[in-house]
Design a protein around this motif. Sequence first.
Motif, short mmCIF file in Angstrom:
data_model
loop_
_atom_site.label_atom_id
_atom_site.label_comp_id
_atom_site.label_asym_id
_atom_site.label_seq_id
_atom_site.Cartn_x
_atom_site.Cartn_y
_atom_site.Cartn_z
N ASP A 24 11.72 4.78 32.82
CA ASP A 24 10.50 4.38 32.93
C ASP A 24 9.40 5.23 32.66
O ASP A 24 8.01 5.06 32.79
CB ASP A 24 10.27 3.32 34.20
CG ASP A 24 10.62 2.04 33.99
OD1 ASP A 24 11.05 1.63 32.78
OD2 ASP A 24 10.88 1.20 35.04
N LYS A 89 6.92 -0.59 37.19
CA LYS A 89 5.73 -0.92 37.70
C LYS A 89 4.63 -1.38 36.54
O LYS A 89 3.88 -2.09 36.61
CB LYS A 89 4.98 0.68 38.08
CG LYS A 89 3.67 0.53 38.59
CD LYS A 89 3.21 1.94 39.19
CE LYS A 89 1.90 1.94 39.68
NZ LYS A 89 1.49 3.41 40.18
N HIS A 90 5.23 -0.97 35.21
CA HIS A 90 4.45 -1.50 34.11
C HIS A 90 5.54 -1.94 33.11
O HIS A 90 6.53 -1.49 32.95
CB HIS A 90 3.56 -0.47 33.31
CG HIS A 90 2.61 -0.06 34.69
ND1 HIS A 90 1.57 -0.75 35.07
CD2 HIS A 90 2.28 1.29 34.94
CE1 HIS A 90 0.64 -0.10 35.74
NE2 HIS A 90 1.18 1.07 35.92
N ASP A 91 5.22 -2.77 32.14
CA ASP A 91 5.88 -3.08 30.82
C ASP A 91 7.27 -3.43 31.22
O ASP A 91 8.39 -2.74 30.93
CB ASP A 91 5.83 -2.09 30.06
CG ASP A 91 6.08 -2.19 28.32
OD1 ASP A 91 6.34 -3.54 28.37
OD2 ASP A 91 5.72 -1.79 27.52
#
Length: 315
Positions: A24, A89-91
Amino acid sequence: MELTSKDIFTQNLLIKVAWYYYKDNLTQTEISDLLHLSRNKVVRLLDRARAENIVQFHIKGDGVNCLEIEHTLMDAFAISNAFVIPTPKHDLSRSLAKAAAQYMENTIANHELIGFGWGEAVSRTIESLTIDPSITVSMVTLTGGVNYYFQKRDHSLEGGLDKFKGGIHVIPAPFLASTKEMAANMLSEPSVKDILDLASLSHHVVVGIGGLSKTSTIIKEEKMTLNELVYIKNQNAVGDILGQFFDADGEPLDLPHHERLIGTNISTLKDLNNVIGVAGGPKKIDAIYGALKGGYLNTIITDEETAKALIKKLD
């Protein structure tokens, strides 16, 4: 030697830190904030992950492949495999695509045919997939509307499909015909029938699982209007695979929309060798649950929070 609960916790933490850092691309500071660890602790865990060969070309280890939550999913839904990644956390879609690509890279063999469904997670999986140049692999699409693979709004796969040395076989038709009569005519065309027959011979199939939110891919790509989606939701739909909607038990719904689709019927998925569902997130929990209950999947690739929510629905 049997692992203690402390060993399992530490192994899981090693995998999470390695995944966040190497997959990530989070910084050590971001990981420390996310996991409520000191930055020095994160550094030590990364060093240990490398020392224990958890971090190689792919991230591997009991913490990724053999977590209790994966086995619980496999047992509860009678599926062959589950790959659960730490919730990013994202995407989430991009992280799941990377996980799906990693799973496939460890699974596919020479002269195999991979079938691909439709959706954002699927197209990103194709983009992330690296195939050993020494083997020959082919791809086939399970639906019409293949422009989705070749012309993305935020990135392009142009030139990225030469990895499929065995050839690329696409359904020469739209995802959705304007009328059921036109769909019937297209489905009777030899060029379409041949690709659909080929798709049924796939060694592995990758499909996305659509939810019923206004941000779902089928809405964003203008395959359906919000009014149509509201109508389908009122028919007790929870989600779709290949554009075909089903209820909470995975039973396909009798909808006019289905008569205009150009592609593989989801009932066919039950007869295929390894159907891999790639999906996660709060808005898709009911859809994933229905897909698993319906028996359409052999493998699920999802994230930790989604997996926990799926298991909780069994209580």
